[in-house]
Design a protein around this motif. Structure first.
Motif, PDB file in Angstrom:
ATOM      1  N   TYR A 208       0.844  -1.202   0.000  1.00 54.16           N
ATOM      2  CA  TYR A 208       0.000   0.000   0.000  1.00 54.16           C
ATOM      3  C   TYR A 208       0.877   1.249   0.000  1.00 54.16           C
ATOM      4  N   PHE A 209       1.912   1.242   0.845  1.00 54.33           N
ATOM      5  CA  PHE A 209       2.819   2.388   0.890  1.00 54.33           C
ATOM      6  C   PHE A 209       3.501   2.580  -0.461  1.00 54.33           C
ATOM      7  N   ALA A 210       3.989   1.496  -1.049  1.00 55.35           N
ATOM      8  CA  ALA A 210       4.731   1.591  -2.305  1.00 55.35           C
ATOM      9  C   ALA A 210       3.853   2.119  -3.437  1.00 55.35           C
ATOM     10  N   PHE A 211       2.612   1.680  -3.503  1.00 56.81           N
ATOM     11  CA  PHE A 211       1.722   2.097  -4.591  1.00 56.81           C
ATOM     12  C   PHE A 211       1.173   3.503  -4.406  1.00 56.81           C
ATOM     13  N   HIS A 212       1.202   4.015  -3.175  1.00 64.22           N
ATOM     14  CA  HIS A 212       0.612   5.338  -2.929  1.00 64.22           C
ATOM     15  C   HIS A 212       1.628   6.392  -2.521  1.00 64.22           C
ATOM     16  N   SER A 213       2.930   6.014  -2.465  1.00 64.06           N
ATOM     17  CA  SER A 213       3.934   6.986  -2.034  1.00 64.06           C
ATOM     18  C   SER A 213       4.069   8.153  -3.009  1.00 64.06           C
ATOM     19  N   GLY A 214       3.741   7.925  -4.273  1.00 63.01           N
ATOM     20  CA  GLY A 214       3.777   9.008  -5.246  1.00 63.01           C
ATOM     21  C   GLY A 214       2.480   9.782  -5.316  1.00 63.01           C
ATOM     22  N   GLY A 215       1.460   9.343  -4.570  1.00 69.24           N
ATOM     23  CA  GLY A 215       0.161  10.004  -4.554  1.00 69.24           C
ATOM     24  C   GLY A 215      -0.082  10.750  -3.260  1.00 69.24           C
ATOM     25  N   TRP A 216      -1.148  10.356  -2.547  1.00 68.18           N
ATOM     26  CA  TRP A 216      -1.526  11.117  -1.365  1.00 68.18           C
ATOM     27  C   TRP A 216      -0.537  10.954  -0.212  1.00 68.18           C
ATOM     28  N   LEU A 217       0.313   9.912  -0.255  1.00 68.33           N
ATOM     29  CA  LEU A 217       1.309   9.726   0.797  1.00 68.33           C
ATOM     30  C   LEU A 217       2.603  10.499   0.535  1.00 68.33           C
ATOM     31  N   HIS A 218       2.694  11.149  -0.614  1.00 68.95           N
ATOM     32  CA  HIS A 218       3.949  11.823  -0.978  1.00 68.95           C
ATOM     33  C   HIS A 218       4.431  12.838   0.062  1.00 68.95           C
ATOM     34  N   PRO A 219       3.569  13.672   0.636  1.00 68.67           N
ATOM     35  CA  PRO A 219       4.053  14.641   1.631  1.00 68.67           C
ATOM     36  C   PRO A 219       4.656  13.988   2.867  1.00 68.67           C
ATOM     37  N   TYR A 220       4.325  12.720   3.100  1.00 70.87           N
ATOM     38  CA  TYR A 220       4.791  12.037   4.305  1.00 70.87           C
ATOM     39  C   TYR A 220       6.036  11.167   4.049  1.00 70.87           C
ATOM     40  N   GLN A 221       6.511  11.170   2.810  1.00 73.25           N
ATOM     41  CA  GLN A 221       7.529  10.201   2.409  1.00 73.25           C
ATOM     42  C   GLN A 221       8.858  10.386   3.149  1.00 73.25           C
ATOM     43  N   ASN A 222       9.189  11.624   3.494  1.00 70.04           N
ATOM     44  CA  ASN A 222      10.461  11.862   4.173  1.00 70.04           C
ATOM     45  C   ASN A 222      10.532  11.213   5.550  1.00 70.04           C
ATOM     46  N   LEU A 223       9.398  10.792   6.072  1.00 68.92           N
ATOM     47  CA  LEU A 223       9.404  10.114   7.364  1.00 68.92           C
ATOM     48  C   LEU A 223      10.307   8.889   7.360  1.00 68.92           C
ATOM     49  N   ILE A 224      10.353   8.186   6.246  1.00 71.06           N
ATOM     50  CA  ILE A 224      11.100   6.924   6.195  1.00 71.06           C
ATOM     51  C   ILE A 224      12.603   7.135   6.324  1.00 71.06           C
ATOM     52  N   TYR A 225      13.077   8.381   6.125  1.00 74.93           N
ATOM     53  CA  TYR A 225      14.507   8.661   6.235  1.00 74.93           C
ATOM     54  C   TYR A 225      14.897   9.087   7.643  1.00 74.93           C
ATOM     55  N   GLY A 226      13.938   9.230   8.532  1.00 77.17           N
ATOM     56  CA  GLY A 226      14.231   9.635   9.895  1.00 77.17           C
ATOM     57  C   GLY A 226      14.707  11.071  10.014  1.00 77.17           C
ATOM     58  N   VAL A 227      14.112  11.984   9.236  1.00 77.14           N
ATOM     59  CA  VAL A 227      14.578  13.374   9.194  1.00 77.14           C
ATOM     60  C   VAL A 227      13.959  14.185  10.330  1.00 77.14           C
ATOM     61  N   TRP A 228      14.501  15.395  10.511  1.00 75.77           N
ATOM     62  CA  TRP A 228      13.891  16.349  11.437  1.00 75.77           C
ATOM     63  C   TRP A 228      12.488  16.697  10.965  1.00 75.77           C
ATOM     64  N   TYR A 229      11.639  17.085  11.885  1.00 77.96           N
ATOM     65  CA  TYR A 229      10.270  17.479  11.521  1.00 77.96           C
ATOM     66  C   TYR A 229      10.261  18.670  10.562  1.00 77.96           C
ATOM     67  N   THR A 230      11.299  19.510  10.622  1.00 78.25           N
ATOM     68  CA  THR A 230      11.362  20.685   9.745  1.00 78.25           C
ATOM     69  C   THR A 230      11.509  20.297   8.274  1.00 78.25           C
ATOM     70  N   ARG A 231      11.903  19.077   8.005  1.00 81.31           N
ATOM     71  CA  ARG A 231      12.074  18.639   6.618  1.00 81.31           C
ATOM     72  C   ARG A 231      10.832  17.935   6.066  1.00 81.31           C
ATOM     73  N   LEU A 232       9.778  17.892   6.845  1.00 81.75           N
ATOM     74  CA  LEU A 232       8.524  17.323   6.366  1.00 81.75           C
ATOM     75  C   LEU A 232       7.716  18.402   5.654  1.00 81.75           C
ATOM     76  N   ASP A 233       7.044  18.024   4.595  1.00 84.07           N
ATOM     77  CA  ASP A 233       6.208  18.964   3.834  1.00 84.07           C
ATOM     78  C   ASP A 233       4.848  19.095   4.521  1.00 84.07           C
ATOM     79  N   THR A 234       4.836  19.864   5.606  1.00 82.09           N
ATOM     80  CA  THR A 234       3.612  19.968   6.409  1.00 82.09           C
ATOM     81  C   THR A 234       2.528  20.814   5.750  1.00 82.09           C
ATOM     82  N   SER A 235       2.875  21.571   4.704  1.00 79.49           N
ATOM     83  CA  SER A 235       1.877  22.436   4.060  1.00 79.49           C
ATOM     84  C   SER A 235       0.741  21.638   3.443  1.00 79.49           C
ATOM     85  N   ALA A 236       1.003  20.392   3.060  1.00 75.39           N
ATOM     86  CA  ALA A 236      -0.019  19.552   2.435  1.00 75.39           C
ATOM     87  C   ALA A 236      -0.664  18.589   3.428  1.00 75.39           C
ATOM     88  N   MET A 237      -0.421  18.814   4.720  1.00 75.89           N
ATOM     89  CA  MET A 237      -0.939  17.906   5.741  1.00 75.89           C
ATOM     90  C   MET A 237      -2.084  18.551   6.513  1.00 75.89           C
TER      91      MET A 237
END
Length: 366
Positions: A208-237
């Motif tokens: 499910y993640f793989a098929f939707h990571s380019g769609g509605w899950l795209h803004p959340y994709q940086n989570l998998i890299y363990g980044v700071w919250y500042t690097r998340l695209d929160t504008s689309a959340m």
């Protein structure tokens, strides 16, 4: 004695790490044949790999000397790793400098640095476990990881000591360390219907993640890299996640942890395949040299422009890079390479043993 199931799982994961790093520069092509396997790999591979690495971390606490030796060895390997990737990385990415920046890390060496920092802090959490049950200590680590995800917003840390990933992946490492290889191996061997259910649920979540990571899950994709919250695209959340991004990390912990657990069940089955399982086990025992040596090869490939060869036919990228990754894993797990790696790895331990020996002789002489 090492558990062959755990080493087999690490062997499968280190292959996925290598393959994922070779696929990463090709994501811009937008080809599903590249992005889909990449997203499948990244949905769980680092949390699972960190967890398995933590299973053996308790061995470092057998004595202060073992702990010192382990910390020095990991620090030494990190310094070696930085030098190993410095020149290929500088050539491939056209970065400047004549010395590696040991204080900042956002590339592959982050994992070795994280192992050093996690091991360095291990006695503190081991001390807490003597006073409190394991569950509250793990909850404390989880709470710190969730809370400190916004540290960059306050201190502008960026990639200083790879603290974003050190903090983000810490619960997986200490979860493995507190569980230990014996209890984990007992769970793996237990089998039964619940593990089959877990396997299919995990596969469903990963797909499910793989098929939707380019769609509605795209803004959340940086989570998998363990980044700071500042690097998340929160504008689309939604507003809730903009004000409380730690909820996203908590959800990522739950989902990636479940996918990883399902992979462990699958890995157990792989290890039991005749001949194939033995090869995975050997690669797992030698996963650290494979991890450290494949990255310079990837960067040299970037310098030679390997992504350009797949522009006209991106469908060839995955099968060819799959075969290349298999070859590199086999080469870097070969006995001569492993012996050379061990010789370099053991240098700090030999120095420490010498110092301890001299100290012991002086003590007896006095």
């Amino acid at each position: 004695m090492r558990a062959k199931e755990i080493d087999g799982m690490k062997g499968a994961l280190i292959f996925l790490v290598v393959l994922g790093h070779f696929l990463l520069p090709l994501l811009g092509f937008g080809a599903r044949s590249i992005n889909l396997p990449f997203d499948l790999i990244y949905s769980f591979h680092m949390p699972a790999f960190v967890f398995l690495s933590g299973l053996f971390a308790g061995h470092a606490l057998r004595s202060p000397r073992h702990w010192c030796k382990r910390c020095l060895t990991l620090l030494w390997l990190y310094l070696c790793f930085k030098w190993l990737v410095f020149y290929p990385e500088r050539a491939a990415y056209q970065t400047g400098g004549t010395w590696p920046d040991f204080w900042h890390e956002s590339g592959t060496p982050w994992f070795v640095l994280a192992l050093f920092l996690w091991t360095l802090a291990l006695p503190l959490f081991a001390l807490l476990r003597r006073v409190f049950p394991t569950a509250p200590v793990l909850l404390l680590i989880l709470a710190l990881s969730l809370r400190l995800g916004d540290l960059d917003a306050r201190l502008q840390l960026m990639d200083f000591l790879a603290l974003d990933r050190v903090i983000a992946f810490a619960p997986f490492f200490y979860g493995g360390a507190f569980l230990g290889e014996k209890r984990f191996s007992a769970w793996v061997k237990r089998g039964g219907f619940p593990q089959w259910v877990l396997l299919f649920v995990a596969a469903g979540l990963a797909l499910y993640f793989a098929f939707h990571s380019g769609g509605w899950l795209h803004p959340y994709q940086n989570l998998i890299y363990g980044v700071w919250y500042t690097r998340l695209d929160t504008s689309a959340m939604p507003e809730l996640f903009r004000t409380a991004p730690w909820l996203l990390r908590l959800f990522w912990y739950l989902v990636s942890g479940m996918i990883g657990a399902g992979f462990f069940v699958f890995g157990k089955l792989l290890v039991r395949v005749p001949n194939f399982g033995a090869g995975l086990t050997e690669r797992g025992e030698r996963s650290l040299p494979i991890y450290m040596l494949h990255r310079p090869v990837r960067d040299i490939g970037l310098l030679l422009g390997y992504p350009a060869y797949f522009v006209t036919c991106p469908r060839l990228a995955f099968p060819l890079l799959f075969l290349l990754s298999l070859l590199l894993v086999r080469i870097f797990a070969a006995e001569p390479v492993y012996r050379l790696f061990l010789a370099v790895q053991k240098l700090p331990g030999k120095v420490l043993d010498t110092l301890f020996g001299l100290s012991e002789k002086r003590r007896k002489a006095s």
